[in-house]
Design a protein around this motif. Sequence first.
Motif, PDB file in Angstrom:
ATOM      1  N   PRO A 143      39.238  32.069  44.183  1.00 36.35           N
ATOM      2  CA  PRO A 143      39.026  32.164  42.732  1.00 36.35           C
ATOM      3  C   PRO A 143      39.646  30.972  42.010  1.00 36.35           C
ATOM      4  O   PRO A 143      40.442  30.231  42.597  1.00 36.35           O
ATOM      5  CB  PRO A 143      39.773  33.450  42.375  1.00 36.35           C
ATOM      6  N   VAL A 144      39.299  30.816  40.737  1.00 38.31           N
ATOM      7  CA  VAL A 144      39.904  29.755  39.946  1.00 38.31           C
ATOM      8  C   VAL A 144      41.333  30.166  39.589  1.00 38.31           C
ATOM      9  O   VAL A 144      41.557  31.230  39.010  1.00 38.31           O
ATOM     10  CB  VAL A 144      39.097  29.469  38.672  1.00 38.31           C
ATOM     11  N   VAL A 145      42.287  29.345  39.971  1.00 39.70           N
ATOM     12  CA  VAL A 145      43.688  29.543  39.618  1.00 39.70           C
ATOM     13  C   VAL A 145      44.153  28.251  38.964  1.00 39.70           C
ATOM     14  O   VAL A 145      44.183  27.199  39.600  1.00 39.70           O
ATOM     15  CB  VAL A 145      44.562  29.860  40.848  1.00 39.70           C
ATOM     16  N   ALA A 146      44.468  28.317  37.673  1.00 41.26           N
ATOM     17  CA  ALA A 146      44.738  27.111  36.896  1.00 41.26           C
ATOM     18  C   ALA A 146      46.044  27.249  36.133  1.00 41.26           C
ATOM     19  O   ALA A 146      46.379  28.320  35.623  1.00 41.26           O
ATOM     20  CB  ALA A 146      43.593  26.840  35.915  1.00 41.26           C
ATOM     21  N   ARG A 147      46.767  26.146  36.032  1.00 38.78           N
ATOM     22  CA  ARG A 147      48.026  26.127  35.293  1.00 38.78           C
ATOM     23  C   ARG A 147      47.753  26.453  33.825  1.00 38.78           C
ATOM     24  O   ARG A 147      46.866  25.871  33.197  1.00 38.78           O
ATOM     25  CB  ARG A 147      48.677  24.755  35.423  1.00 38.78           C
ATOM     26  N   GLU A 148      48.546  27.379  33.287  1.00 34.88           N
ATOM     27  CA  GLU A 148      48.388  27.752  31.880  1.00 34.88           C
ATOM     28  C   GLU A 148      49.619  27.410  31.067  1.00 34.88           C
ATOM     29  O   GLU A 148      49.511  26.985  29.922  1.00 34.88           O
ATOM     30  CB  GLU A 148      48.091  29.248  31.754  1.00 34.88           C
ATOM     31  N   ALA A 149      50.794  27.628  31.625  1.00 35.48           N
ATOM     32  CA  ALA A 149      52.028  27.388  30.890  1.00 35.48           C
ATOM     33  C   ALA A 149      53.108  27.015  31.884  1.00 35.48           C
ATOM     34  O   ALA A 149      52.854  26.905  33.089  1.00 35.48           O
ATOM     35  CB  ALA A 149      52.434  28.629  30.096  1.00 35.48           C
ATOM     36  N   THR A 150      54.312  26.787  31.400  1.00 37.81           N
ATOM     37  CA  THR A 150      55.406  26.383  32.269  1.00 37.81           C
ATOM     38  C   THR A 150      55.628  27.431  33.358  1.00 37.81           C
ATOM     39  O   THR A 150      55.973  28.578  33.079  1.00 37.81           O
ATOM     40  CB  THR A 150      56.694  26.215  31.456  1.00 37.81           C
ATOM     41  N   GLY A 151      55.394  27.037  34.612  1.00 37.25           N
ATOM     42  CA  GLY A 151      55.602  27.942  35.732  1.00 37.25           C
ATOM     43  C   GLY A 151      54.659  29.113  35.784  1.00 37.25           C
ATOM     44  O   GLY A 151      54.937  30.106  36.464  1.00 37.25           O
ATOM     45  N   ALA A 152      53.523  29.045  35.099  1.00 39.65           N
ATOM     46  CA  ALA A 152      52.589  30.175  35.066  1.00 39.65           C
ATOM     47  C   ALA A 152      51.162  29.688  35.286  1.00 39.65           C
ATOM     48  O   ALA A 152      50.760  28.647  34.764  1.00 39.65           O
ATOM     49  CB  ALA A 152      52.692  30.919  33.738  1.00 39.65           C
ATOM     50  N   TYR A 153      50.398  30.477  36.050  1.00 41.60           N
ATOM     51  CA  TYR A 153      49.009  30.143  36.365  1.00 41.60           C
ATOM     52  C   TYR A 153      48.112  31.314  36.004  1.00 41.60           C
ATOM     53  O   TYR A 153      48.461  32.481  36.196  1.00 41.60           O
ATOM     54  CB  TYR A 153      48.864  29.808  37.859  1.00 41.60           C
ATOM     55  N   ARG A 154      46.938  30.988  35.471  1.00 46.31           N
ATOM     56  CA  ARG A 154      45.950  31.989  35.080  1.00 46.31           C
ATOM     57  C   ARG A 154      44.900  32.127  36.175  1.00 46.31           C
ATOM     58  O   ARG A 154      44.380  31.131  36.682  1.00 46.31           O
ATOM     59  CB  ARG A 154      45.268  31.588  33.785  1.00 46.31           C
ATOM     60  N   ILE A 155      44.601  33.371  36.529  1.00 45.36           N
ATOM     61  CA  ILE A 155      43.494  33.657  37.430  1.00 45.36           C
ATOM     62  C   ILE A 155      42.261  33.928  36.569  1.00 45.36           C
ATOM     63  O   ILE A 155      42.329  34.698  35.605  1.00 45.36           O
ATOM     64  CB  ILE A 155      43.798  34.883  38.314  1.00 45.36           C
ATOM     65  N   LEU A 156      41.148  33.275  36.906  1.00 45.42           N
ATOM     66  CA  LEU A 156      39.918  33.419  36.138  1.00 45.42           C
ATOM     67  C   LEU A 156      38.821  34.008  37.008  1.00 45.42           C
ATOM     68  O   LEU A 156      38.749  33.736  38.213  1.00 45.42           O
ATOM     69  CB  LEU A 156      39.461  32.068  35.585  1.00 45.42           C
ATOM     70  N   SER A 157      37.953  34.804  36.386  1.00 44.97           N
ATOM     71  CA  SER A 157      36.795  35.331  37.090  1.00 44.97           C
ATOM     72  C   SER A 157      35.798  34.205  37.331  1.00 44.97           C
ATOM     73  O   SER A 157      35.931  33.101  36.795  1.00 44.97           O
ATOM     74  CB  SER A 157      36.141  36.443  36.283  1.00 44.97           C
TER      75      SER A 157
END
Length: 424
Positions: A238-252
């Motif tokens: 899946p798409v896993v992208a950096r969103e914020a400091t030390g945090a990644y967003r999983i996207l559908s």
Amino acid sequence: MLLVLLTAGAGTGAWFLLGLGRGQTLWSLPYSGGSPDRQNYLSTWFTDKAVVRAQTDGISALDPASGRRLWGTPVPGEGTVVCASSSVASEGVAVLAFGETGSCSTVFALDLATGEVLWDMPVETLDEPPSLAVSGKAVVVNDKQAYLLADGSEAWAAKELPTDDGCTTGTFTGGAQLVRSYGCATKVDEFGAPSALRYTVSEIDPATGKARWEYVAKREDTSPDPLESHGEVLSTSPVVAREATGAYRILSDGGKPRGLVGIEGGRKLGQDAAFLGGSPSPAVAAHEGTLVVEQRHKNDEAVDGYDMDSGDKLWSTGPSSDVRYDLVQGAEEGLIATKEANGTFDLGDTDPFSLVAFDPETGDEDEMQDFDGVGDTLGVWNAAYLHEGGLFLASVSNKGSIGALEDIGALGEDHDSSLVAFEL
């Protein structure tokens, strides 16, 4: 008992000995092409007939069962070395780069079925190897221009971003989808440099360069690193992208936000040596609603499992300085990893080495196979692949490649194998 096999690199063949253990060693490929200091890429691909491995002096296709050399292609240049490659191949084509020592100035495409160099072209020489994002029928080079894999013709140019308004140039990551990520400044410091970024993530059509969907992060990254040109996207399926400091967003698959995962260590996820621009990180996998991430923090290591919808941590193997796990590439039927005791610093051939499967919900381990005779035949860090009943370990370094560890006596004397094949 010892198994004696004739193996070959892109140059001459060599006799090589490996012990047979509980997991039988089939064959090994010695390093070739001079100093492996310059080999910081995974470069292992599979076709219906061969396992293809790139080294500094060229590329070899080997029979997966016997290690017999099917074809070899030297570096297409006088006095040059292979200096980079995408870990992803598509349409039966891999994209690599070569250049003289200290330079990585030419990109070329390789037909993995025949070893034919389909095309090559000069690229802008940067301080680091070129970014090579391979997906569909195209490769995006240096996050700027897309070329068709078949013939190297220009397909499309990356949409320009308003860099004067504090936006980054953006990065492309290849794989199952072509994903672009860029950040735009929401705050600047006293010197006018971005002190906070908000990322936009898009799936890009490899054929046209147009965005199929866009996701704008809901949080700011308050620790942008101007020296880090890649790492915003860790996975494209899946798409896993950096969103914020030390945090990644999983996207559908359609770009809808799922869980937000807080990852210790932030952008520096997995092994930098194997995480070149344009390639997804080998330290991320997903199965049955669980995202699994390898963690590296100083001397401690762990594999952590997260719920993909909530982002909550479900389980962890560590942290530990005694055991090292590396996720297996191509393990479509589960979450599988190699497990090595003292694998970071002690590579003695008596170290336990095994293949384990994680339960997605609990992290409980099921040992699938243990192996003998691994140890000193491998390098400091290895990428593992499963393919048609075999386990293949590709090493990104061998003897002499990590001077600091040698100086303190942390490496054994012999790390000679670029690729080792085991029967499961």
